[in-house]
Design a protein around this motif. Structure first.
Motif, PDB file in Angstrom:
ATOM      1  N   ARG A 265      -0.164  -7.007 -10.130  1.00  0.00           N
ATOM      2  CA  ARG A 265      -0.934  -5.864 -10.609  1.00  0.00           C
ATOM      3  C   ARG A 265      -0.541  -4.639  -9.790  1.00  0.00           C
ATOM      4  N   VAL A 266      -0.588  -3.470 -10.455  1.00  0.00           N
ATOM      5  CA  VAL A 266      -0.241  -2.194  -9.827  1.00  0.00           C
ATOM      6  C   VAL A 266      -1.319  -1.180 -10.198  1.00  0.00           C
ATOM      7  N   PHE A 267      -1.758  -0.380  -9.220  1.00  0.00           N
ATOM      8  CA  PHE A 267      -2.782   0.625  -9.483  1.00  0.00           C
ATOM      9  C   PHE A 267      -2.454   1.910  -8.723  1.00  0.00           C
ATOM     10  N   ARG A 268      -2.889   3.029  -9.297  1.00  0.00           N
ATOM     11  CA  ARG A 268      -2.811   4.341  -8.658  1.00  0.00           C
ATOM     12  C   ARG A 268      -4.215   4.949  -8.668  1.00  0.00           C
ATOM     13  N   LYS A 269      -4.510   5.761  -7.655  1.00  0.00           N
ATOM     14  CA  LYS A 269      -5.777   6.481  -7.601  1.00  0.00           C
ATOM     15  C   LYS A 269      -5.499   7.900  -7.138  1.00  0.00           C
ATOM     16  N   ILE A 270      -5.584   8.847  -8.079  1.00  0.00           N
ATOM     17  CA  ILE A 270      -5.228  10.237  -7.813  1.00  0.00           C
ATOM     18  C   ILE A 270      -6.318  11.138  -8.384  1.00  0.00           C
ATOM     19  N   GLN A 271      -6.857  11.991  -7.552  1.00  0.00           N
ATOM     20  CA  GLN A 271      -7.874  12.926  -8.013  1.00  0.00           C
ATOM     21  C   GLN A 271      -7.289  13.857  -9.077  1.00  0.00           C
ATOM     22  N   GLY A 272      -8.030  14.010 -10.191  1.00  0.00           N
ATOM     23  CA  GLY A 272      -7.554  14.830 -11.297  1.00  0.00           C
ATOM     24  C   GLY A 272      -6.959  14.020 -12.422  1.00  0.00           C
ATOM     25  N   ILE A 273      -6.782  12.718 -12.207  1.00  0.00           N
ATOM     26  CA  ILE A 273      -6.258  11.819 -13.233  1.00  0.00           C
ATOM     27  C   ILE A 273      -7.237  10.671 -13.410  1.00  0.00           C
ATOM     28  N   ASN A 274      -7.569  10.362 -14.661  1.00  0.00           N
ATOM     29  CA  ASN A 274      -8.454   9.245 -14.980  1.00  0.00           C
ATOM     30  C   ASN A 274      -9.818   9.389 -14.289  1.00  0.00           C
TER      31      ASN A 274
ATOM     32  N   ASP B 124       0.848  -1.186   0.000  1.00  0.00           N
ATOM     33  CA  ASP B 124       0.000   0.000   0.000  1.00  0.00           C
ATOM     34  C   ASP B 124       0.890   1.245   0.000  1.00  0.00           C
ATOM     35  N   PHE B 125       0.606   2.196  -0.912  1.00  0.00           N
ATOM     36  CA  PHE B 125       1.372   3.444  -1.025  1.00  0.00           C
ATOM     37  C   PHE B 125       0.481   4.631  -0.666  1.00  0.00           C
ATOM     38  N   ARG B 126       1.027   5.578   0.092  1.00  0.00           N
ATOM     39  CA  ARG B 126       0.314   6.809   0.420  1.00  0.00           C
ATOM     40  C   ARG B 126       1.151   8.016  -0.020  1.00  0.00           C
ATOM     41  N   ASN B 127       0.446   9.061  -0.516  1.00  0.00           N
ATOM     42  CA  ASN B 127       1.069  10.341  -0.891  1.00  0.00           C
ATOM     43  C   ASN B 127       2.008  10.206  -2.087  1.00  0.00           C
ATOM     44  N   ILE B 128       1.601   9.405  -3.065  1.00  0.00           N
ATOM     45  CA  ILE B 128       2.385   9.268  -4.294  1.00  0.00           C
ATOM     46  C   ILE B 128       2.108  10.472  -5.203  1.00  0.00           C
ATOM     47  N   VAL B 129       3.147  10.952  -5.870  1.00  0.00           N
ATOM     48  CA  VAL B 129       3.050  12.113  -6.748  1.00  0.00           C
ATOM     49  C   VAL B 129       2.933  11.669  -8.203  1.00  0.00           C
ATOM     50  N   ASP B 130       2.027  12.297  -8.935  1.00  0.00           N
ATOM     51  CA  ASP B 130       1.958  12.159 -10.387  1.00  0.00           C
ATOM     52  C   ASP B 130       1.753  13.564 -10.964  1.00  0.00           C
ATOM     53  N   LEU B 131       1.964  13.716 -12.262  1.00  0.00           N
ATOM     54  CA  LEU B 131       1.944  15.043 -12.876  1.00  0.00           C
ATOM     55  C   LEU B 131       0.603  15.337 -13.532  1.00  0.00           C
ATOM     56  N   LYS B 132       0.237  16.605 -13.517  1.00  0.00           N
ATOM     57  CA  LYS B 132      -0.935  17.042 -14.249  1.00  0.00           C
ATOM     58  C   LYS B 132      -0.707  16.871 -15.749  1.00  0.00           C
ATOM     59  N   GLN B 133      -1.796  16.851 -16.506  1.00  0.00           N
ATOM     60  CA  GLN B 133      -1.679  16.781 -17.956  1.00  0.00           C
ATOM     61  C   GLN B 133      -0.948  18.024 -18.461  1.00  0.00           C
ATOM     62  N   GLY B 134       0.143  17.814 -19.228  1.00  0.00           N
ATOM     63  CA  GLY B 134       0.913  18.930 -19.760  1.00  0.00           C
ATOM     64  C   GLY B 134       1.763  19.649 -18.737  1.00  0.00           C
TER      65      GLY B 134
END
Length: 782
Positions: free
Chosen positions: A620-629, A566-576
Motif C-alpha cells: 500500500r502507498v499513501f500521501r498526505k498533503i495539505q490542499g489535496i483530498n 517513510d517519505f518527507r517533503n514530497i511534491v504534488d501539484l495543485k488542481q489545474g
C-alpha cells in the motif's frame, strides 16, 4: 574493482575466468587450491581474481554454477599472473545460464536485501512487445515494482515515484530512459551485460534518489576474436559488433538500433499519413584497455533520439547523450582505487507551425560528476570502502519563442544550477560463521548556486500568496540556498542453517532534484526542478526484514521480505497547476509526506532446462498533503495492492525453447465522476474532492514466445527465429475512460444542428491499447 596482482609472489596466482564461447567475464566464479581447505577466492565483476598459498605450485580448481569445472596444474616455473581460464556451460543447461556478480549462495550468505539481478540472456528470453526485448519491462516483473499502466516503462519501486529511481549506465545517470513515449526503454539488450536493482539497502557509495538504484552494465568486447549479433524485428532492427581493439589487452563493442515505422509510412496512399514521421534510434559503445595487471580503463558512451512529426505542422523530439570514463587500479593485494567521471545530457524540442499560434519550445538539462573510491580488504571476510562524489546539475531556461506572426509571448525564465558534494564510508565483516554485518554512512552537501533569481512572496509562502513582491538576483557561483544531510545505512545477516538466513536493514536517502509533473507515467517534457528556497529535498527512510533460503544445491531461491518506508517533503501539484510555462514553479506545487509498506515473495530457479521466477507483492502507498483530498491521506495513481508475475523459460532441445509471462495486478487508483451537470446544453462530469478513491478494473495479461534456432551446419553464421504473442488471450485492459453523453446507444453518434436524438444518457467510453499482438524477429550471431 580489479583483482589482479602487481607482481609475482611465492604462492600467489592471478588471472581471469571467462565464458569460452562469448569471451565474457564470469563474476562470482570460485577459485581454490586443491587440498588446501579454506584457501580460495571468488572472481570480481570483471572475472578477475588473486589467490595466495603457502606453496608456489599446486592444482587450481575453478567452478561456476551452470558451467563445467576445470582443474589446472601449476608448477614452480609456471606463469603465475595474467592467466585466463575458459569455462564451458554444462551440457544439460544448454547454455541457458545466469551470469551475475555473485556467489551461487549469495542470496543467503550476503547482507544484501531487496536486490535482484537479471542477466542480458534472461532478458532476451522474456516475451516482448512488438518483438522488442526491453530491460525496464523485465524489471517490472520483479517483486516490489509496479507500473503506471499499459504502455509505460516507468518504475514505481516500493511506493516511490518514477523520478525517485537512480537509473545509471556504467555509473552515469540517465534522465529519460524511454523511447516511444514509454513503450520501450532506451537500452539495447544486445549491449547489456546485466542489471542490478537495489530497492532495499542501497550501498553508501550511491545516492541522490530515495527509492531505488538500477545499475546497468554494458558488455565488454571479446578480447580474442571479432564477433557480432543482431536482429530484424517487426518494428526495429539492431546490430552489435565486438572484439579485440589492438591486442588481447583491449577490446571494443559498438551497438546500434533503429525503428523503421516511418519508412512504411511513405508507402501509404493517404498523403496525410505519408508526410508523418515516427522513429527512434540509439547508439552505444564501450572501449576497454588494460595497462599491465594493475590498471584497467573503460570508456562508455550512449546516444539516443526520438522524433514524432505530423504532416510538417507538429514535431516532438527528445535526445539522451551519456558518457562515462573509469579507471580501476590495484595498488597492492589489499588496496584498490576506482576513479570515474561522467556527463549526462537530456534535451527536448516541440515545434508547432501555425500563423497565429505557432511556436518553438525547447529545454535541456545536464549532470556532470566525478567519483573516487578506495577499497581496503584487511582479511578474507572483511572489506572497507571510502570515497567522494561531486555532482553539478544544470537546468537551462525554458526557451519558448512564437512564430513571427504569432501572438504567443516568449517565456522569460532563468537557469537553475545545483552543486552537490558527497563523502561516503562503508564496511562489512563476518563476525562469526552465522553473523555478518554491513554499515555505511553518506554525507551530502547541496547548494543551489547562481547565476539565478529567487522570487519573494508575502509571508515567504508562495503556496498561499502567489503574487511576487520582490526578486533577489545572484551572480555566477553565488550560493542561493544550501542543504545537508547524513544518510546512514545498516544491514545484518544471521544464518539459521547452511541454506537459510534472516536479514534486517535500515536505509536513509536524500534527493535534491525531482520532477514536477501532471503525469505519473513520465513524459518527455517532464519538468525537473532542484531543491531551493521553497522546494525542500526529499528524505526517504526504510526499514526492512526478510527470510532467505536456497534449495537443491542453490538451484532454487526463496525469499520473503517486508518493508516500511517513510517519505518527507514530497511534491504534488495543485488542481489545474501549470508547471511547464512558468518560472514560478513554487506557486504551482504543494508539499507533504507519504508512506508505504508491503510484503514481497520471490521463488526463483536460476539454471536448468526450465528457469524463471514467481513473484507476488502485497503493498500500500499513501500521501498526505495539505490542499489535496481535504488534507486526508490518499493513494497515488500507482498504488496497486496486489501484484503477481510469473516468468517461465523452457529449453525443449538444442534448437527449440519456449517462454511465457503472466501478470496480474490491482487496477490503478483514479478519480471517477460522482455526477454531472449541464453548462450551455452540454453535460459536464462532476468530481468530488476525494482523490483516487476509485480504481480501474484489475489488469492481467499473458505473453508467449517460441524461439527456433536454425540447424548448426558449422558455418560462421547462426540464426534463429522468435515468434511472440503479446496479450495472448486478448484481454482488453483499460488505458483510459472518457465520460460523455451517448446518443441512441451509439458511442460515435453526435446529433447535428436541429437533429434530435432518440435517447441520450451519460456514459463511460473505455480506450484500450492492445489486443492480441503477434510479432516475429529474426536474430543472428556471427
Amino acid at each position: 574493482m580489479v583483482n589482479t596482482v602487481s607482481g609475482q609472489q611465492n604462492g600467489t596466482v592471478s588471472g581471469q575466468v571467462v565464458d569460452k564461447a562469448s569471451g565474457e567475464p564470469l563474476p562470482g566464479a570460485t577459485v581454490n587450491w586443491e587440498g588446501q581447505a579454506g584457501k580460495g577466492t571468488i572472481t570480481d565483476e570483471n572475472g578477475d581474481f588473486t589467490l595466495s598459498s603457502e606453496t608456489s605450485s599446486g592444482t587450481l580448481l575453478i567452478r561456476f554454477l551452470g558451467y563445467q569445472s576445470i582443474a589446472r596444474d601449476l608448477k614452480e616455473k609456471s606463469k603465475m599472473e595474467g592467466l585466463v581460464f575458459y569455462l564451458s556451460p554444462e551440457e544439460w543447461t544448454l547454455e541457458e545460464v545466469v551470469v551475475s556478480e555473485r556467489k551461487p549462495d549469495q542470496n543467503v550468505a550476503s547482507t544484501e536485501m531487496g536486490k535482484n539481478v537479471i542477466s542480458g540472456q534472461e532478458l532476451k528470453r522474456i516475451p516482448a512487445l512488438f518483438g522488442e526485448v526491453d530491460l525496464l519491462r523485465g524489471i517490472q516483473l520483479l517483486p516490489g515494482v509496479t507500473t503506471a499502466g499499459e504502455g509505460s516503462t516507468g518504475l514505481f519501486v516500493r511506493g516511490g515515484s518514477a523520478d525517485q529511481n537512480l537509473i545509471q549506465i556504467d555509473g552515469a545517470p540517465i534522465y529519460n530512459p524511454s523511447h516511444f513515449f514509454g513503450f520501450f526503454s532506451v537500452f539495447n539488450p544486445d549491449a547489456l551485460s546485466d542489471v542490478a536493482l537495489y530497492k532495499g539497502t542501497i550501498p553508501a557509495e550511491f545516492g541522490g534518489r530515495v527509492s531505488s538504484l538500477v545499475d546497468i552494465s554494458l558488455k565488454e568486447g571479446n578480447t580474442s576474436k571479432i564477433q557480432g549479433e543482431g536482429g530484424i524485428g517487426s518494428i526495429s532492427s539492431r546490430l552489435t559488433v565486438d572484439g579485440p581493439l589492438f591486442s588481447d589487452n583491449s577490446s571494443f563493442i559498438v551497438s546500434g538500433r533503429r525503428t523503421y515505422a516511418d519508412l512504411f509510412l511513405t508507402f501509404s496512399g493517404n498523403e496525410d499519413i505519408r508526410d508523418n514521421q515516427l522513429y527512434f534510434y540509439d547508439l552505444s559503445g564501450k572501449f576497454m584497455w588494460r595497462k599491465g595487471p594493475q590498471n584497467r580503463f573503460t570508456l562508455s558512451s550512449y546516444y539516443g533520439s526520438d522524433f514524432l512529426g505530423l504532416r510538417g505542422q507538429f514535431g516532438l523530439g527528445w535526445k539522451n547523450w551519456v558518457n562515462s570514463f573509469t579507471w580501476d587500479r590495484q595498488i597492492n593485494d589489499r588496496n584498490y582505487l576506482d576513479v570515474s567521471a561522467y556527463y549526462s545530457r537530456y534535451q527536448y524540442l516541440i515545434s508547432f507551425s501555425d500563423e497565429e499560434n505557432g511556436f518553438d519550445w525547447s529545454n535541456h538539462f545536464a549532470e556532470s560528476g566525478v567519483k573516487a573510491a578506495w577499497t581496503y580488504i584487511p582479511g578474507e571476510n572483511s572489506e572497507l570502502k571510502a570515497g567522494m562524489h561531486g555532482q553539478l546539475y544544470h537546468f537551462a531556461p525554458v526557451n519558448l519563442q512564437g512564430s513571427p506572426d504569432s501572438g504567443i509571448e516568449p517565456l522569460d525564465s532563468h537557469p537553475r544550477t545545483g552543486l552537490q558534494f558527497n563523502l561516503f564510508l562503508a564496511g562489512k565483516t563476518e563476525v562469526s560463521d552465522r553473523l555478518s554485518l554491513e554499515a555505511g554512512l553518506r554525507w551530502g552537501n547541496y547548494q543551489q548556486i547562481g547565476n539565478g533569481i529567487n522570487y519573494l512572496y508575502d509571508n515567504d509562502d508562495p503556496q498561499e500568496n502567489e503574487q511576487v513582491i520582490d526578486t533577489l538576483e545572484y551572480r555566477l557561483g553565488q550560493r542561493m540556498q544550501a542543504y545537508q544531510g547524513w544518510e546512514p545505512r545498516f544491514s545484518a545477516r544471521y544464518r539459521i542453517a547452511s541454506g537459510t538466513s534472516l536479514k534486517a536493514g535500515f536505509n536513509r536517502n536524500y534527493q535534491y532534484i525531482q520532477v514536477a509533473s501532471n503525469s505519473s507515467a513520465g513524459l518527455p517534457i517532464d519538468r525537473w526542478v532542484p531543491a531551493g528556497r521553497y522546494i525542500l529535498p526529499i528524505r526517504g527512510d526504510q526499514v526492512s526484514a526478510g527470510l532467505f533460503q536456497n534449495l537443491m544445491d542453490n538451484r532454487w531461491e526463496v525469499s520473503l521480505e517486508g518493508y516500511y518506508r517513510d517519505f518527507r517533503n514530497i511534491v504534488d501539484l495543485k488542481q489545474g497547476a501549470n508547471v511547464l510555462f512558468t518560472d514560478n514553479i513554487e506557486t504551482e506545487i504543494l508539499t507533504g509526506n507519504g508512506w508505504s509498506y508491503g510484503m514481497e515473495f520471490l521463488l526463483r530457479k536460476n539454471v536448468g532446462k526450465t528457469s524463471g521466477w514467481l513473484s507476488y507483492t502485497w503493498s500500500r502507498v499513501f500521501r498526505k498533503i495539505q490542499g489535496i483530498n481535504r488534507g486526508l491521506p490518499y493513494p497515488p495513481r500507482f498504488d496497486r495492492p496486489h501484484d503477481l508475475s510469473l516468468v517461465v523459460s523452457h529449453q525443449l532441445n538444442e534448437r527449440l525453447s519456449f517462454s511465457g509471462t503472466f501478470i496480474y495486478t490491482t487496477g490503478i487508483a483514479v478519480t471517477f465522476p460522482v455526477g454531472s451537470y449541464e453548462v450551455d446544453d452540454q453535460r459536464v462530469p462532476l468530481y468530488s474532492e476525494q482523490r483516487n478513491r476509485d480504481r480501474f478494473p484489475d489488469y492481467h495479461r499473458l505473453d508467449l514466445s517460441v524461439t527456433l534456432k536454425n540447424k548448426d551446419k558449422g558455418k560462421w553464421w547462426q540464426g534463429s527465429w522468435n515468434f511472440s504473442v503479446y496479450n495472448a488471450y486478448g484481454r482488453k485492459n483499460p488505458f483510459s475512460y472518457e465520460f460523455t453523453t451517448i446518443y441512441n446507444n451509439d458511442i460515435g453518434f453526435q446529433p447535428g444542428p436541429g437533429e434530435e436524438a432518440a435517447s441520450a444518457r451519460p456514459g463511460a467510453v473505455m480506450t484500450y491499447l492492445f489486443s492480441v499482438l503477434p510479432s516475429i524477429t529474426y536474430n543472428f550471431k556471427f
